[in-house]
Design a protein around this motif. Sequence first.
Motif, PDB file in Angstrom:
ATOM      1  N   GLU A   1       0.834  -1.209   0.000  1.00 37.76           N
ATOM      2  CA  GLU A   1       0.000   0.000   0.000  1.00 37.76           C
ATOM      3  C   GLU A   1       0.864   1.253   0.000  1.00 37.76           C
ATOM      4  N   LEU A   2       1.961   1.209   0.748  1.00 31.84           N
ATOM      5  CA  LEU A   2       2.874   2.351   0.740  1.00 31.84           C
ATOM      6  C   LEU A   2       3.392   2.606  -0.673  1.00 31.84           C
ATOM      7  N   LEU A   3       3.721   1.542  -1.395  1.00 30.62           N
ATOM      8  CA  LEU A   3       4.210   1.704  -2.761  1.00 30.62           C
ATOM      9  C   LEU A   3       3.146   2.333  -3.659  1.00 30.62           C
ATOM     10  N   LEU A   4       1.880   2.015  -3.441  1.00 24.04           N
ATOM     11  CA  LEU A   4       0.807   2.632  -4.219  1.00 24.04           C
ATOM     12  C   LEU A   4       0.827   4.151  -4.048  1.00 24.04           C
ATOM     13  N   PHE A   5       0.933   4.602  -2.804  1.00 19.79           N
ATOM     14  CA  PHE A   5       0.954   6.046  -2.545  1.00 19.79           C
ATOM     15  C   PHE A   5       2.278   6.664  -2.971  1.00 19.79           C
ATOM     16  N   GLN A   6       3.359   5.906  -2.833  1.00 23.85           N
ATOM     17  CA  GLN A   6       4.661   6.396  -3.277  1.00 23.85           C
ATOM     18  C   GLN A   6       4.631   6.722  -4.770  1.00 23.85           C
ATOM     19  N   HIS A   7       4.109   5.813  -5.568  1.00 25.58           N
ATOM     20  CA  HIS A   7       4.037   6.024  -7.017  1.00 25.58           C
ATOM     21  C   HIS A   7       3.079   7.154  -7.366  1.00 25.58           C
ATOM     22  N   LEU A   8       1.945   7.211  -6.673  1.00 22.96           N
ATOM     23  CA  LEU A   8       0.959   8.254  -6.953  1.00 22.96           C
ATOM     24  C   LEU A   8       1.504   9.640  -6.630  1.00 22.96           C
ATOM     25  N   VAL A   9       2.085   9.783  -5.455  1.00 25.00           N
ATOM     26  CA  VAL A   9       2.590  11.087  -5.027  1.00 25.00           C
ATOM     27  C   VAL A   9       3.734  11.548  -5.925  1.00 25.00           C
ATOM     28  N   GLU A  10       4.633  10.632  -6.282  1.00 25.93           N
ATOM     29  CA  GLU A  10       5.754  11.026  -7.139  1.00 25.93           C
ATOM     30  C   GLU A  10       5.272  11.405  -8.531  1.00 25.93           C
TER      31      GLU A  10
ATOM     32  N   ARG B   1      -8.555  10.401   7.455  1.00 31.15           N
ATOM     33  CA  ARG B   1      -9.454  10.470   6.300  1.00 31.15           C
ATOM     34  C   ARG B   1     -10.125   9.120   6.056  1.00 31.15           C
ATOM     35  N   LEU B   2      -9.408   8.028   6.301  1.00 26.97           N
ATOM     36  CA  LEU B   2     -10.026   6.712   6.168  1.00 26.97           C
ATOM     37  C   LEU B   2     -11.218   6.587   7.111  1.00 26.97           C
ATOM     38  N   ARG B   3     -11.039   7.041   8.348  1.00 23.60           N
ATOM     39  CA  ARG B   3     -12.133   6.953   9.320  1.00 23.60           C
ATOM     40  C   ARG B   3     -13.321   7.804   8.880  1.00 23.60           C
ATOM     41  N   GLU B   4     -13.030   9.015   8.385  1.00 22.47           N
ATOM     42  CA  GLU B   4     -14.110   9.908   7.959  1.00 22.47           C
ATOM     43  C   GLU B   4     -14.906   9.319   6.798  1.00 22.47           C
ATOM     44  N   LEU B   5     -14.228   8.580   5.926  1.00 21.86           N
ATOM     45  CA  LEU B   5     -14.890   8.001   4.758  1.00 21.86           C
ATOM     46  C   LEU B   5     -15.436   6.604   5.025  1.00 21.86           C
ATOM     47  N   GLY B   6     -15.130   6.049   6.199  1.00 23.53           N
ATOM     48  CA  GLY B   6     -15.599   4.710   6.524  1.00 23.53           C
ATOM     49  C   GLY B   6     -14.880   3.620   5.765  1.00 23.53           C
ATOM     50  N   LEU B   7     -13.629   3.874   5.374  1.00 26.82           N
ATOM     51  CA  LEU B   7     -12.848   2.895   4.631  1.00 26.82           C
ATOM     52  C   LEU B   7     -12.010   2.062   5.592  1.00 26.82           C
ATOM     53  N   THR B   8     -11.781   0.815   5.235  1.00 27.96           N
ATOM     54  CA  THR B   8     -11.103  -0.094   6.150  1.00 27.96           C
ATOM     55  C   THR B   8      -9.681  -0.441   5.741  1.00 27.96           C
ATOM     56  N   SER B   9      -9.216   0.100   4.618  1.00 23.11           N
ATOM     57  CA  SER B   9      -7.841  -0.173   4.208  1.00 23.11           C
ATOM     58  C   SER B   9      -7.292   1.006   3.420  1.00 23.11           C
ATOM     59  N   PHE B  10      -5.976   1.133   3.416  1.00 21.76           N
ATOM     60  CA  PHE B  10      -5.341   2.190   2.637  1.00 21.76           C
ATOM     61  C   PHE B  10      -5.454   1.913   1.138  1.00 21.76           C
ATOM     62  N   ALA B  11      -5.525   0.640   0.764  1.00 24.52           N
ATOM     63  CA  ALA B  11      -5.727   0.313  -0.648  1.00 24.52           C
ATOM     64  C   ALA B  11      -7.078   0.841  -1.120  1.00 24.52           C
ATOM     65  N   ALA B  12      -8.087   0.727  -0.262  1.00 26.69           N
ATOM     66  CA  ALA B  12      -9.410   1.244  -0.621  1.00 26.69           C
ATOM     67  C   ALA B  12      -9.373   2.766  -0.756  1.00 26.69           C
ATOM     68  N   TYR B  13      -8.606   3.409   0.120  1.00 28.20           N
ATOM     69  CA  TYR B  13      -8.496   4.875   0.009  1.00 28.20           C
ATOM     70  C   TYR B  13      -7.754   5.259  -1.265  1.00 28.20           C
ATOM     71  N   HIS B  14      -6.725   4.517  -1.625  1.00 25.91           N
ATOM     72  CA  HIS B  14      -6.004   4.793  -2.868  1.00 25.91           C
ATOM     73  C   HIS B  14      -6.945   4.675  -4.061  1.00 25.91           C
ATOM     74  N   ALA B  15      -7.793   3.645  -4.072  1.00 29.43           N
ATOM     75  CA  ALA B  15      -8.759   3.488  -5.155  1.00 29.43           C
ATOM     76  C   ALA B  15      -9.734   4.660  -5.176  1.00 29.43           C
ATOM     77  N   TYR B  16     -10.123   5.135  -3.997  1.00 30.25           N
ATOM     78  CA  TYR B  16     -11.049   6.276  -3.908  1.00 30.25           C
ATOM     79  C   TYR B  16     -10.395   7.550  -4.438  1.00 30.25           C
ATOM     80  N   VAL B  17      -9.133   7.781  -4.065  1.00 28.94           N
ATOM     81  CA  VAL B  17      -8.416   8.985  -4.490  1.00 28.94           C
ATOM     82  C   VAL B  17      -8.224   9.009  -6.002  1.00 28.94           C
TER      83      VAL B  17
END
Length: 297
Positions: free
Chosen positions: A19-28, A50-66
């Motif tokens: 999941e960190l790599l997903l955000f690493q690639h996106l941010v770069e 932000r995950l809590r506010e959106l009711g998401l249970t994983s960072f992968a799900a947040y990456h898909a949302y973003v």
Amino acid sequence: MTGSAPWPPALPPALSHAELLLFQHLVEAETGIHLSTAKNALVANRLSRRLRELGLTSFAAYHAYVTARGNEAEKVRMLDSLCTHETSFFREPRHFELLRDPILPEWAAQGAKGQRPRSLRVWSAGCSTGEEPYSLAMTLLEAFPRGSGWNVEVVATDLSTWAVQRAAQGLWSQERARTIPTPLLRKYMLKGVRSQEGLMTAGPELRAVMRFDRANLHVPSTWPQGTFDLIFCRNVLIYFGAEARVRVIQGLLERLPATGYFFLGHAESLIGITAAARSVSANVYAPRPGPATLSRE
């Protein structure tokens, strides 16, 4: 239930390496900023709310949302969360001493002789919450006050929308005033009273020369237009990947005239990166005439 207590808030999920790599690639890709694997805890901490506010249970799900189509606002919000906002008034004082003597007096003398326009444009690229550009504005107005016939403009930008809004507001705790020289503090800042007690705000002379906007250094089309006499890009490029850093430096140097100056942070250098600029002081450069030669080393 009598005597019961509320359940503690849910603990944030763990951020896996994948999941960190997903955000690493996106941010770069979006900003040029490289998140090292050592940033795992920082990324998890800053995004978990932000995950809590959106009711998401994983960072992968947040990456898909973003990254969902049409969700640019959330992408900006994510980048805001990951930005670092460490700053202070007159940070790295020797840079401001260099401006006070010899740079600004030399420009004043040239202006008096008609050897340069009686105008100054300065860009604080990575302005955070505004302490740097307001410090620049105070320094410039001391040398070229209103009524002197000089036009002064300080353009301040940052990747973080939140930071730009805070900077434009020009309101800080009075504790932030400790690094402002007392004569400048009294001249350019206003002390809050009643509901604003404990705060200070930028006075009208400062506000008159300031302009704020969001800019992504990785995307030159978002940069302010025109050239600048001074560009401060301090403690920003250390977060960039090597290739992105080279591109940004080349673009920034192209925004300077031959008489301009480029200021980096104390841990930054152009050594081994470009032959398009010459060192005039520690972490301070001037454009070098001739074609630019840049390296990705």
